[in-house]
Design a protein around this motif. Structure first.
Motif, PDB file in Angstrom:
ATOM      1  N   ASP A   1       0.852  -1.191   0.000  1.00  0.00           N
ATOM      2  CA  ASP A   1       0.000   0.000   0.000  1.00  0.00           C
ATOM      3  C   ASP A   1       0.894   1.249   0.000  1.00  0.00           C
ATOM      4  O   ASP A   1       1.704   1.423   0.883  1.00  0.00           O
ATOM      5  N   THR A   2       0.731   2.096  -0.993  1.00  0.00           N
ATOM      6  CA  THR A   2       1.602   3.261  -1.104  1.00  0.00           C
ATOM      7  C   THR A   2       0.889   4.532  -0.681  1.00  0.00           C
ATOM      8  O   THR A   2       1.342   5.616  -0.986  1.00  0.00           O
ATOM      9  N   GLY A   3      -0.236   4.427  -0.003  1.00  0.00           N
ATOM     10  CA  GLY A   3      -0.954   5.598   0.449  1.00  0.00           C
ATOM     11  C   GLY A   3      -0.374   6.152   1.730  1.00  0.00           C
ATOM     12  O   GLY A   3       0.679   5.728   2.206  1.00  0.00           O
ATOM     13  N   VAL A   4      -1.078   7.144   2.307  1.00  0.00           N
ATOM     14  CA  VAL A   4      -0.678   7.733   3.571  1.00  0.00           C
ATOM     15  C   VAL A   4      -1.060   6.761   4.695  1.00  0.00           C
ATOM     16  O   VAL A   4      -2.194   6.288   4.737  1.00  0.00           O
ATOM     17  N   SER A   5      -0.119   6.504   5.564  1.00  0.00           N
ATOM     18  CA  SER A   5      -0.330   5.541   6.633  1.00  0.00           C
ATOM     19  C   SER A   5      -0.273   6.242   7.983  1.00  0.00           C
ATOM     20  O   SER A   5       0.628   7.050   8.222  1.00  0.00           O
ATOM     21  N   GLN A   6      -1.216   5.932   8.844  1.00  0.00           N
ATOM     22  CA  GLN A   6      -1.224   6.523  10.186  1.00  0.00           C
ATOM     23  C   GLN A   6      -1.285   5.421  11.232  1.00  0.00           C
ATOM     24  O   GLN A   6      -1.940   4.399  11.060  1.00  0.00           O
ATOM     25  N   ASP A   7      -0.610   5.678  12.335  1.00  0.00           N
ATOM     26  CA  ASP A   7      -0.551   4.697  13.406  1.00  0.00           C
ATOM     27  C   ASP A   7      -0.518   5.393  14.769  1.00  0.00           C
ATOM     28  O   ASP A   7       0.194   6.391  14.909  1.00  0.00           O
ATOM     29  N   PRO A   8      -1.308   4.940  15.745  1.00  0.00           N
ATOM     30  CA  PRO A   8      -2.272   3.847  15.639  1.00  0.00           C
ATOM     31  C   PRO A   8      -3.571   4.302  14.989  1.00  0.00           C
ATOM     32  O   PRO A   8      -3.750   5.490  14.746  1.00  0.00           O
ATOM     33  N   ARG A   9      -4.458   3.390  14.722  1.00  0.00           N
ATOM     34  CA  ARG A   9      -5.767   3.760  14.183  1.00  0.00           C
ATOM     35  C   ARG A   9      -6.687   4.247  15.286  1.00  0.00           C
ATOM     36  O   ARG A   9      -7.524   5.115  15.070  1.00  0.00           O
ATOM     37  N   HIS A  10      -6.516   3.676  16.457  1.00  0.00           N
ATOM     38  CA  HIS A  10      -7.339   4.067  17.600  1.00  0.00           C
ATOM     39  C   HIS A  10      -6.450   4.184  18.835  1.00  0.00           C
ATOM     40  O   HIS A  10      -5.507   3.406  18.992  1.00  0.00           O
ATOM     41  N   LYS A  11      -6.783   5.163  19.682  1.00  0.00           N
ATOM     42  CA  LYS A  11      -6.038   5.339  20.920  1.00  0.00           C
ATOM     43  C   LYS A  11      -6.998   5.805  21.994  1.00  0.00           C
ATOM     44  O   LYS A  11      -7.704   6.800  21.807  1.00  0.00           O
ATOM     45  N   ILE A  12      -7.036   5.078  23.095  1.00  0.00           N
ATOM     46  CA  ILE A  12      -7.814   5.491  24.254  1.00  0.00           C
ATOM     47  C   ILE A  12      -6.815   5.804  25.354  1.00  0.00           C
ATOM     48  O   ILE A  12      -5.928   4.984  25.641  1.00  0.00           O
ATOM     49  N   THR A  13      -6.938   6.975  25.933  1.00  0.00           N
ATOM     50  CA  THR A  13      -5.997   7.375  26.958  1.00  0.00           C
ATOM     51  C   THR A  13      -6.724   8.069  28.098  1.00  0.00           C
ATOM     52  O   THR A  13      -7.831   8.590  27.928  1.00  0.00           O
ATOM     53  N   LYS A  14      -6.097   8.074  29.234  1.00  0.00           N
ATOM     54  CA  LYS A  14      -6.671   8.767  30.386  1.00  0.00           C
ATOM     55  C   LYS A  14      -6.270  10.235  30.339  1.00  0.00           C
ATOM     56  O   LYS A  14      -5.174  10.588  29.907  1.00  0.00           O
TER      57      LYS A  14
END
Lengths: 114, 115
Positions: free
Chosen positions: A1-14
């Motif tokens: 996949d040569t598209g834009v990649s983001q990490d993480p997809r989900h983040k839950i934080t306090k």
């Protein structure tokens, strides 16, 4: 996949914790943008880079937010001392540094601050 | 500053109908416009763009019209399909200066296509 990649997809934080997101743009794109999107709204511009230089920051970007693009490739967006109001989708986009050229978006990182 | 707004927040159509989504912008210096489609949980996906020296541009099943006089653009989708159901955003930017590519988005129109 040569598209834009983001990490993480989900983040839950306090609340009060620090979080960092990563964006890998399309390889030949030297412009990289960060946007924030809340439910039911369009994305709002936060900041952008031309290669490693951060050229503009929105007033939305408080001093708890910092973004870097150290080698002109991937970028990180850090939020310190998170607040519930920071809960949103954080989108990264990249483009060539040519006028009138489209920006391609990643899938975003969904941040939930509890 | 720039603001981009949409006339209708929701649009419901039958499969096979044509859809028209409208958008108004406030900054007459805006000269490049993009329509994006966003599906739930995904990033915006480029659909079509138009430069200010044009008043119409056609793609596959989509047409964008630009009226600079009244600062209005529209997206027309022909033979709308269930897979077109999504939120549609228009975005505007200025080609001049160093801020080209920095997009101002509208609120979005939710398009629902019924089979």
């Amino acid at each position: 996949d040569t598209g834009v990649s983001q990490d993480p997809r989900h983040k839950i934080t306090k609340r009060g914790q620090n979080v960092t997101f990563r964006c890998d743009p399309i390889s030949e794109h030297n412009r990289l943008y960060w946007y924030r999107q809340t439910l039911g709204q369009g994305p709002e511009f936060l900041t952008y880079f031309q290669n490693e230089a951060q050229l503009e920051k929105s007033r939305l970007l408080s001093d708890r937010f910092s973004a870097e693009r150290p080698k002109g490739s991937f970028s990180t967006l850090e939020i310190q001392r998170t607040e519930q109001g920071d809960s949103a989708m954080y989108l990264c986009a990249s483009s060539l540094s040519v006028v009138n050229t489209e920006a391609f978006f990643g899938q975003g990182t969904r941040l939930t601050v509890v | 500053g720039e603001s981009v707004g949409l006339h209708l927040p929701t649009l419901s159509v039958q499969e096979g109908d044509n859809s028209i989504i409208n958008c108004a912008y406030s900054n007459s210096a805006s000269d490049y416009f993009i329509w994006y489609k966003q599906e739930s949980g995904k990033g915006p996906q480029f659909i079509i763009d138009i430069r200010s020296n044009m008043d119409k541009r056609q793609g596959q099943r989509v047409t964008v019209l630009l009226n600079k006089t009244v600062k209005h653009l529209s997206l027309q989708i022909a033979a709308t399909q269930p897979g077109d159901s999504a939120v549609y955003f228009c975005a505007a930017t200025m080609a001049g200066g160093t801020s080209y590519g920095k997009l101002t988005f509208g609120q979005g129109t939710i398009l629902t296509v019924h089979p």
